[in-house]
Design an enzyme around this catalytic site. Structure first.
Site, mmCIF file in Angstrom:
data_model
loop_
_atom_site.group_PDB
_atom_site.id
_atom_site.type_symbol
_atom_site.label_atom_id
_atom_site.label_comp_id
_atom_site.label_asym_id
_atom_site.label_seq_id
_atom_site.Cartn_x
_atom_site.Cartn_y
_atom_site.Cartn_z
ATOM 1 N N HIS A 161 -13.829 -28.651 -32.578
ATOM 2 C CA HIS A 161 -14.272 -30.023 -32.852
ATOM 3 C C HIS A 161 -13.134 -31.011 -32.975
ATOM 4 O O HIS A 161 -13.310 -32.192 -32.726
ATOM 5 C CB HIS A 161 -15.235 -30.031 -34.037
ATOM 6 C CG HIS A 161 -16.563 -29.507 -33.610
ATOM 7 N ND1 HIS A 161 -16.901 -28.186 -33.759
ATOM 8 C CD2 HIS A 161 -17.566 -30.087 -32.925
ATOM 9 C CE1 HIS A 161 -18.080 -27.993 -33.208
ATOM 10 N NE2 HIS A 161 -18.501 -29.115 -32.701
ATOM 11 N N ARG A 196 -28.952 -35.857 -31.398
ATOM 12 C CA ARG A 196 -29.107 -34.448 -31.757
ATOM 13 C C ARG A 196 -29.278 -34.345 -33.263
ATOM 14 O O ARG A 196 -28.499 -34.932 -34.018
ATOM 15 C CB ARG A 196 -27.887 -33.649 -31.315
ATOM 16 C CG ARG A 196 -27.976 -32.211 -31.795
ATOM 17 C CD ARG A 196 -26.857 -31.375 -31.305
ATOM 18 N NE ARG A 196 -25.612 -31.648 -32.011
ATOM 19 C CZ ARG A 196 -24.462 -31.081 -31.681
ATOM 20 N NH1 ARG A 196 -24.399 -30.268 -30.663
ATOM 21 N NH2 ARG A 196 -23.370 -31.340 -32.366
ATOM 22 N N GLU A 202 -27.980 -23.700 -25.567
ATOM 23 C CA GLU A 202 -26.627 -23.241 -25.906
ATOM 24 C C GLU A 202 -26.611 -21.801 -26.384
ATOM 25 O O GLU A 202 -25.584 -21.285 -26.775
ATOM 26 C CB GLU A 202 -25.950 -24.182 -26.909
ATOM 27 C CG GLU A 202 -26.768 -24.549 -28.108
ATOM 28 C CD GLU A 202 -26.093 -25.600 -28.984
ATOM 29 O OE1 GLU A 202 -24.925 -25.933 -28.770
ATOM 30 O OE2 GLU A 202 -26.763 -26.073 -29.916
ATOM 31 N N ASN A 225 -20.223 -25.622 -24.485
ATOM 32 C CA ASN A 225 -19.201 -25.157 -25.435
ATOM 33 C C ASN A 225 -19.695 -23.904 -26.161
ATOM 34 O O ASN A 225 -19.004 -22.894 -26.245
ATOM 35 C CB ASN A 225 -18.886 -26.228 -26.486
ATOM 36 C CG ASN A 225 -18.485 -27.541 -25.865
ATOM 37 O OD1 ASN A 225 -18.080 -27.569 -24.722
ATOM 38 N ND2 ASN A 225 -18.601 -28.623 -26.606
ATOM 39 N N ASP A 226 -20.921 -24.016 -26.692
ATOM 40 C CA ASP A 226 -21.474 -22.853 -27.385
ATOM 41 C C ASP A 226 -22.006 -21.828 -26.404
ATOM 42 O O ASP A 226 -21.884 -20.630 -26.630
ATOM 43 C CB ASP A 226 -22.600 -23.295 -28.336
ATOM 44 C CG ASP A 226 -22.029 -23.773 -29.651
ATOM 45 O OD1 ASP A 226 -21.130 -23.105 -30.183
ATOM 46 O OD2 ASP A 226 -22.448 -24.841 -30.132
ATOM 47 N N ARG A 234 -15.149 -19.854 -29.944
ATOM 48 C CA ARG A 234 -14.633 -21.026 -29.235
ATOM 49 C C ARG A 234 -13.467 -21.691 -29.955
ATOM 50 O O ARG A 234 -12.719 -22.460 -29.364
ATOM 51 C CB ARG A 234 -15.753 -22.053 -29.030
ATOM 52 C CG ARG A 234 -16.249 -22.666 -30.307
ATOM 53 C CD ARG A 234 -17.518 -23.480 -30.098
ATOM 54 N NE ARG A 234 -17.265 -24.900 -29.990
ATOM 55 C CZ ARG A 234 -18.202 -25.821 -29.966
ATOM 56 N NH1 ARG A 234 -19.487 -25.480 -30.026
ATOM 57 N NH2 ARG A 234 -17.916 -27.088 -29.879
ATOM 58 N N CYS A 267 -24.033 -31.465 -21.837
ATOM 59 C CA CYS A 267 -23.314 -32.283 -22.814
ATOM 60 C C CYS A 267 -22.105 -31.550 -23.390
ATOM 61 O O CYS A 267 -21.414 -32.067 -24.247
ATOM 62 C CB CYS A 267 -24.249 -32.772 -23.915
ATOM 63 S SG CYS A 267 -25.050 -31.433 -24.784
#
Ligand code: PEP
Ligand code: MG
Length: 586
Positions: A190, A335, A434, A457-458, A468, A505
């Site tokens: 993040h 989200r 995800e 990403n996930d 990650r 996304c």
């Protein structure tokens, strides 16, 4: 001069003074005790300094971010003003000879014990979190250690840290930061995402930076290369001049793309791609709009929750409504809370988990804390009357979860209706794909969901079973693996069959090497990090969708990520829409 190498988390080039972010060592020898009077005087002095520090932070934050953030620190100042709290500590000093530090720690433990017997409401959790922060502050001042805090940075700072957690960066002084360098953290951690949304150069996975960089060292962070970041510590005059030239060339190169920012994202053969931005705050939205954003494909709302107190319904409503109004009818996908994993909300005081990324995360946490979720849903439904708000649920791994989330939206709408509050009861609802389960259930999910957006990403982390955020596993985190690309294809095909659209996304949508493949796999919306918007428009306008399909077919049929990447580098670079986000770095 020392030169270190790191991984490119967010591109750019900048210079400034090192601000070393490191929690001070609060250990002490409990047996070295002065007389009770001296300990009491030390305590008074530590309280005084702590109070002054808090007042300073409160004023700075109120000025920078608004009174609601200043409030968090006002609550902590109240703890220091509370006579009972101080009397407890002094009582411990009178009871038996001990250090003031020990008395503070014992008093904290006593309060924590009392809190654990109360209900686990978010109010009590917040009060305990405040008390914990205050006690640590007093302890640090008793030990005469300097405060390290990202909320008030000196001008032109480059933050150097072993690791930066979302809760550290939420309060960060955005006016004075030039860039970040961290030892830990992967490319989709993040902190990397935050740096990109602020268009700040950043490097992660930079071994040794904490040992090599000292406070106020002059640092040049050169992240023009897409894969490798270079960090120069105290460069000499000649090197500095050379880097200044690179800085201005890089700026010019970027400005070229800025001219494209208001053009439509359409391929040479007329296929329209919805190009949206990822944001985490209204500031991010303003930055994204400056770079041409007309819609938002992912609003990470949890960033509103990482700053301290849990935001109330009205506060959330204001933020969502303001974002919708600013987009003036442009799509705004919000989200719902995605807490857990590496995103800790101190105010909830959650139990530490063995496997946080497989734990109480995203929608699972919202089901457990239903009222917290309902507060957000009510705020969203109220805000939805101001624009094209769509709700998206994270970490969905079954159709039942999607349905349950929908039922809670209905419940929130009914509550608003019976209270006579204006709202939109039925905004479109989508699923974030995800988890591998969501890929295999994409057909079932897209029969009921309004849209899907793939969180690569996930998804990469869960398909390849690789953390990650762990920089040591960087070479295992293969977002271009045929396994990941095939999962995207399965999802997009299922959605298309059911008449729904698929977006991306995750960070892969901002990667110029991936964009032709994603379009070729049937993705029609790309939600990218703000800084990548202008270049992505430029790239899409140079692509042919038929060719993208052929490239995608070939890429997914390959055996390994290495093959895919090597093929894409050869195939894509010479195209008119080549790889414009890659700076022609030597
Ligand atoms: C993702 O997982 O790809 C995503 C976009 O969500 P986040 O990075 O916030 O987990
Ligand atoms: Mg995610």
């Amino acid at each position: 001069m020392k030169t270190l190498l790191g991984l490119t988390a967010s591109p750019g080039i900048c210079s400034g003074k090192a601000y070393v972010f490191k929690a001070p060592d609060l250990s002490y020898d409990p047996s070295s005790i002065e007389d009770a009077e001296t300990e009491k005087n030390r305590l008074d002095e530590a309280f005084r300094i702590s109070f002054e520090e808090l007042a300073r932070i409160k004023d700075t934050l109120s000025g920078n971010l608004g009174d609601e953030y200043g409030h968090i620190f006002r609550a902590q100042m109240t703890v220091l003003e509370d006579d009972d709290f101080k009397r407890e500590i002094i009582g411990k000093l009178d009871e038996s000879p001990c250090r003031a530090e020990t008395a503070v720690e014992e008093t904290y433990k006593m309060y924590a014990g009392l809190f654990s017997q109360m209900d686990d409401s978010s109010y009590n959790a917040q009060r305990l979190a405040d008390l914990n922060d205050v006690c640590k502050r007093v302890l640090r001042n008793l030990l005469g250690k300097e405060e390290v805090n990202l909320s008030t940075l000196p001008p032109e700072s480059i933050v150097v840290a072993e690791e930066l957690l979302p809760s550290d960066t939420a309060m960060m002084d955005r006016k004075h930061i030039q860039g970040f360098v961290t030892e830990r953290g992967g490319l989709t951690s993040h902190v990397a995402i935050l740096a990109k949304s602020l268009s700040l150069p950043a490097a992660v996975g930079t071994a040794e930076i904490m040992r090599q960089a000292k406070k106020n060292d002059f640092i040049v962070l050169d992240v023009r290369n897409f894969e490798e970041a270079r960090i120069y510590i105290n460069p000499g005059a000649v090197k500095q001049r050379e880097l200044e030239i690179h800085k201005s060339e890089y700026r010019k190169w970027q400005e070229n793309f800025l001219k494209m920012k208001d053009l439509e994202a359409v391929t040479l053969d007329g296929k329209k791609i919805t190009l949206s931005a990822n944001i985490g705050s209204l500031d991010d939205l303003a930055n994204a709009q400056d770079l041409g954003a007309k819609s938002v494909g992912l609003f990470r709302t949890e960033f509103l929750f990482l700053k301290g107190d849990l935001p109330r319904e009205d506060e959330q409503y204001e933020v969502y409504a303001e974002a919708a109004k600013k987009l003036a009818g442009g799509m705004l996908i919000i989200r719902t809370l995605d807490i857990g994993g590496d995103k800790e909300v101190k105010a909830l005081n959650l139990r530490k988990e063995e496997n946080p990324f497989l734990g109480l995360r995203g929608i699972r946490l919202c089901f457990k804390y239903e009222e917290l979720f309902l507060v957000q849903l009510r705020a969203l439904l109220r805000a939805a009357v101001h624009g094209d708000i769509r709700i998206m649920f994270p970490m969905i791994s079954s159709l039942r979860e999607f349905r349950k989330a929908g039922e809670l939206v209905t419940k929130a709408a009914e509550e608003l209706k019976s209270a006579g509050i204006k709202h939109r009861p039925d905004p479109p609802m989508g699923v974030m794909v995800e988890t591998p389960a969501a890929v295999f259930l994409a057909d079932e999910l897209t029969r009921e969901a309004g849209f899907v957006s793939i969180g690569t990403n996930d998804l990469t982390q869960y398909i390849l079973s690789v953390d990650r955020g762990n920089e040591e596993l960087g070479s295992y985190y293969r977002a271009f693996s045929p396994a990941v690309l095939r999962a995207i294809g399965i999802t997009a095909r299922a959605a298309e069959k059911n008449g729904k659209w698929t977006g991306i996304c995750g960070e892969l949508a901002s990667n110029p090497l991936a964009i032709p493949v994603l379009i070729g796999l049937g993705v029609t919306e790309l939600s990218v990090t703000a800084s990548a918007l202008p270049q992505t428009i430029a790239q899409i306008r140079g692509l042919d969708s038929g060719l993208c399909r052929k490239i995608a077919e070939k890429a997914v049929s390959m055996d390994t990520e290495e093959d895919v990447k090597a093929y894409l580098k050869i195939e894509i670079s010479p195209l008119p829409g080549g790889t414009p986000q890659v700076y022609p770095f030597p």
